[in-house]
Design a protein around this motif. Sequence first.
Motif, PDB file in Angstrom:
ATOM      1  N   ILE A 119      53.280  35.076  50.162  1.00 47.29           N
ATOM      2  CA  ILE A 119      52.558  36.095  49.395  1.00 47.29           C
ATOM      3  C   ILE A 119      52.252  35.599  47.989  1.00 47.29           C
ATOM      4  O   ILE A 119      51.121  35.723  47.496  1.00 47.29           O
ATOM      5  CB  ILE A 119      53.374  37.403  49.348  1.00 47.29           C
ATOM      6  N   GLU A 120      53.255  35.016  47.317  1.00 42.44           N
ATOM      7  CA  GLU A 120      53.037  34.536  45.950  1.00 42.44           C
ATOM      8  C   GLU A 120      51.964  33.461  45.894  1.00 42.44           C
ATOM      9  O   GLU A 120      51.201  33.397  44.934  1.00 42.44           O
ATOM     10  CB  GLU A 120      54.347  33.998  45.371  1.00 42.44           C
ATOM     11  N   ALA A 121      51.901  32.624  46.912  1.00 40.34           N
ATOM     12  CA  ALA A 121      50.943  31.518  46.925  1.00 40.34           C
ATOM     13  C   ALA A 121      49.527  31.968  47.245  1.00 40.34           C
ATOM     14  O   ALA A 121      48.568  31.213  47.020  1.00 40.34           O
ATOM     15  CB  ALA A 121      51.385  30.462  47.945  1.00 40.34           C
ATOM     16  N   HIS A 122      49.362  33.212  47.753  1.00 43.65           N
ATOM     17  CA  HIS A 122      48.043  33.663  48.192  1.00 43.65           C
ATOM     18  C   HIS A 122      47.626  34.996  47.570  1.00 43.65           C
ATOM     19  O   HIS A 122      46.770  35.694  48.112  1.00 43.65           O
ATOM     20  CB  HIS A 122      48.017  33.776  49.727  1.00 43.65           C
ATOM     21  N   LEU A 123      48.207  35.351  46.428  1.00 44.56           N
ATOM     22  CA  LEU A 123      47.915  36.648  45.822  1.00 44.56           C
ATOM     23  C   LEU A 123      46.461  36.794  45.405  1.00 44.56           C
ATOM     24  O   LEU A 123      45.955  37.914  45.318  1.00 44.56           O
ATOM     25  CB  LEU A 123      48.826  36.882  44.605  1.00 44.56           C
ATOM     26  N   ASN A 124      45.784  35.693  45.149  1.00 43.88           N
ATOM     27  CA  ASN A 124      44.386  35.754  44.738  1.00 43.88           C
ATOM     28  C   ASN A 124      43.422  35.669  45.922  1.00 43.88           C
ATOM     29  O   ASN A 124      42.214  35.583  45.729  1.00 43.88           O
ATOM     30  CB  ASN A 124      44.066  34.627  43.750  1.00 43.88           C
ATOM     31  N   GLU A 125      43.962  35.709  47.132  1.00 42.36           N
ATOM     32  CA  GLU A 125      43.131  35.567  48.324  1.00 42.36           C
ATOM     33  C   GLU A 125      43.131  36.858  49.138  1.00 42.36           C
ATOM     34  O   GLU A 125      43.962  37.739  48.936  1.00 42.36           O
ATOM     35  CB  GLU A 125      43.643  34.413  49.183  1.00 42.36           C
ATOM     36  N   ASP A 126      42.176  36.953  50.060  1.00 40.65           N
ATOM     37  CA  ASP A 126      42.146  38.074  50.992  1.00 40.65           C
ATOM     38  C   ASP A 126      43.283  37.879  51.984  1.00 40.65           C
ATOM     39  O   ASP A 126      43.238  36.993  52.839  1.00 40.65           O
ATOM     40  CB  ASP A 126      40.793  38.116  51.713  1.00 40.65           C
ATOM     41  N   MET A 127      44.323  38.684  51.851  1.00 37.44           N
ATOM     42  CA  MET A 127      45.556  38.465  52.610  1.00 37.44           C
ATOM     43  C   MET A 127      45.932  39.728  53.366  1.00 37.44           C
ATOM     44  O   MET A 127      46.019  40.805  52.787  1.00 37.44           O
ATOM     45  CB  MET A 127      46.674  38.061  51.627  1.00 37.44           C
ATOM     46  N   LYS A 128      46.162  39.586  54.655  1.00 37.79           N
ATOM     47  CA  LYS A 128      46.574  40.707  55.491  1.00 37.79           C
ATOM     48  C   LYS A 128      47.985  40.447  56.027  1.00 37.79           C
ATOM     49  O   LYS A 128      48.437  39.302  56.104  1.00 37.79           O
ATOM     50  CB  LYS A 128      45.596  40.915  56.638  1.00 37.79           C
TER      51      LYS A 128
ATOM     52  N   ASN B 187      40.367  40.074  25.294  1.00 37.09           N
ATOM     53  CA  ASN B 187      38.925  39.831  25.344  1.00 37.09           C
ATOM     54  C   ASN B 187      38.410  39.581  26.755  1.00 37.09           C
ATOM     55  O   ASN B 187      37.200  39.441  26.958  1.00 37.09           O
ATOM     56  CB  ASN B 187      38.566  38.629  24.450  1.00 37.09           C
ATOM     57  N   GLU B 188      39.321  39.536  27.718  1.00 33.64           N
ATOM     58  CA  GLU B 188      38.907  39.281  29.097  1.00 33.64           C
ATOM     59  C   GLU B 188      38.356  40.548  29.733  1.00 33.64           C
ATOM     60  O   GLU B 188      38.861  41.654  29.517  1.00 33.64           O
ATOM     61  CB  GLU B 188      40.095  38.766  29.910  1.00 33.64           C
ATOM     62  N   SER B 189      37.303  40.420  30.520  1.00 36.61           N
ATOM     63  CA  SER B 189      36.693  41.553  31.204  1.00 36.61           C
ATOM     64  C   SER B 189      37.631  42.101  32.277  1.00 36.61           C
ATOM     65  O   SER B 189      38.174  41.337  33.096  1.00 36.61           O
ATOM     66  CB  SER B 189      35.376  41.130  31.849  1.00 36.61           C
ATOM     67  N   ILE B 190      37.834  43.419  32.284  1.00 29.84           N
ATOM     68  CA  ILE B 190      38.686  44.041  33.296  1.00 29.84           C
ATOM     69  C   ILE B 190      38.082  43.848  34.677  1.00 29.84           C
ATOM     70  O   ILE B 190      38.792  43.599  35.658  1.00 29.84           O
ATOM     71  CB  ILE B 190      38.902  45.529  32.987  1.00 29.84           C
ATOM     72  N   LEU B 191      36.764  43.931  34.777  1.00 30.31           N
ATOM     73  CA  LEU B 191      36.114  43.736  36.075  1.00 30.31           C
ATOM     74  C   LEU B 191      36.353  42.320  36.593  1.00 30.31           C
ATOM     75  O   LEU B 191      36.599  42.124  37.791  1.00 30.31           O
ATOM     76  CB  LEU B 191      34.618  44.007  35.969  1.00 30.31           C
ATOM     77  N   LYS B 192      36.313  41.335  35.707  1.00 34.35           N
ATOM     78  CA  LYS B 192      36.565  39.957  36.127  1.00 34.35           C
ATOM     79  C   LYS B 192      37.988  39.812  36.662  1.00 34.35           C
ATOM     80  O   LYS B 192      38.216  39.172  37.697  1.00 34.35           O
ATOM     81  CB  LYS B 192      36.352  39.001  34.954  1.00 34.35           C
ATOM     82  N   ILE B 193      38.935  40.431  35.981  1.00 36.20           N
ATOM     83  CA  ILE B 193      40.329  40.393  36.441  1.00 36.20           C
ATOM     84  C   ILE B 193      40.452  41.099  37.785  1.00 36.20           C
ATOM     85  O   ILE B 193      41.148  40.627  38.694  1.00 36.20           O
ATOM     86  CB  ILE B 193      41.252  41.043  35.391  1.00 36.20           C
ATOM     87  N   ALA B 194      39.756  42.225  37.932  1.00 38.31           N
ATOM     88  CA  ALA B 194      39.793  42.974  39.185  1.00 38.31           C
ATOM     89  C   ALA B 194      39.290  42.122  40.347  1.00 38.31           C
ATOM     90  O   ALA B 194      39.919  42.071  41.415  1.00 38.31           O
ATOM     91  CB  ALA B 194      38.946  44.241  39.059  1.00 38.31           C
ATOM     92  N   VAL B 195      38.185  41.426  40.140  1.00 38.12           N
ATOM     93  CA  VAL B 195      37.603  40.587  41.190  1.00 38.12           C
ATOM     94  C   VAL B 195      38.551  39.451  41.548  1.00 38.12           C
ATOM     95  O   VAL B 195      38.713  39.102  42.731  1.00 38.12           O
ATOM     96  CB  VAL B 195      36.232  40.034  40.737  1.00 38.12           C
ATOM     97  N   GLU B 196      39.229  38.879  40.543  1.00 36.73           N
ATOM     98  CA  GLU B 196      40.149  37.773  40.793  1.00 36.73           C
ATOM     99  C   GLU B 196      41.321  38.194  41.683  1.00 36.73           C
ATOM    100  O   GLU B 196      41.896  37.363  42.392  1.00 36.73           O
ATOM    101  CB  GLU B 196      40.685  37.234  39.469  1.00 36.73           C
ATOM    102  N   TYR B 197      41.646  39.497  41.655  1.00 32.68           N
ATOM    103  CA  TYR B 197      42.762  39.981  42.474  1.00 32.68           C
ATOM    104  C   TYR B 197      42.286  40.793  43.682  1.00 32.68           C
ATOM    105  O   TYR B 197      43.022  41.609  44.221  1.00 32.68           O
ATOM    106  CB  TYR B 197      43.746  40.766  41.611  1.00 32.68           C
ATOM    107  N   GLY B 198      41.042  40.530  44.092  1.00 33.79           N
ATOM    108  CA  GLY B 198      40.580  41.027  45.381  1.00 33.79           C
ATOM    109  C   GLY B 198      39.914  42.384  45.382  1.00 33.79           C
ATOM    110  O   GLY B 198      39.736  42.976  46.453  1.00 33.79           O
TER     111      GLY B 198
END
Length: 267
Positions: free
Chosen positions: A14-23, A71-82
């Motif tokens: 899980i830790e290694a794939h948190l930024n990926e589409d994971m089921k 200064n980071e965009s919240i939407l950008k962070i949201a996309v990075e976490y799926g």
Amino acid sequence: MKNIDLLVSSLEYIEAHLNEDMKTADIAQACHCSKSTLEKLFQNVNKISVHGYIIRRRMMLAGRRIATEPNESILKIAVEYGYGSHEAFTRAFKDVWNCNPSEFRGKKFTELYPRAIRLVNVEGDDYIMRRKHVDISELYDLFKERKDCYFVCCDIKSLVPINEIAHKAGDLAILETMNRMNNVAGEEDMVFRIGGDEFCMLTGSTSLEYAEGIVKEILSHNGETIKYDGQDIPLNLYAIATKFSGEQLKYDKLFRELHDAIKVSKE
């Protein structure tokens, strides 16, 4: 031991794939077990579904980014976490942090759901995997620079009855515990979750009087309530000031001493 190894393997995946589409099925396949076996194991040990654990870990990482990168965009962070939309991300974030992402800017960050781990003691025997065994590596690294500083440790009184009202009520109690500690923390003090409902504050001070003043302030809020589903639920904490007593700093010894101090606070 087989279940412990399976749980550790799944947590590492899980830790290694948190930024990926994971089921859940993907994790089960990688760990060579059935989806139902993995779900039962998570429910028994972590008291949460695999999906719920993933969401909380993602919101921890996202929360750190929002708090420390203004200064980071919240939407950008949201996309990075799926998350494909700001709305979906905001719902998930609010369910964990009880506030909107925009309100989190500039907050002193505490990892509310640290990574669950397996601890190994100095004799090499595995501890029984329990929910309270979480990653305190950041605390450990910071304490190496503050070996003479005091800790303030806290635990929730009677969390079980709150959880019996609803698991979400218990989550709110844990969040409020963190908030009470952060609210009285000085600029150099850092709060860490070190177990299921146990927290510690590593102060930047070598003064017992300073640490005991924080304890007194935390305890002064006992009886104040959290609100859940129209109910006002009193929240009371144990708190104690303590100092590491070992001559040689070791990860597992620090972990045990902090939990032992919490036990003393209940006597």
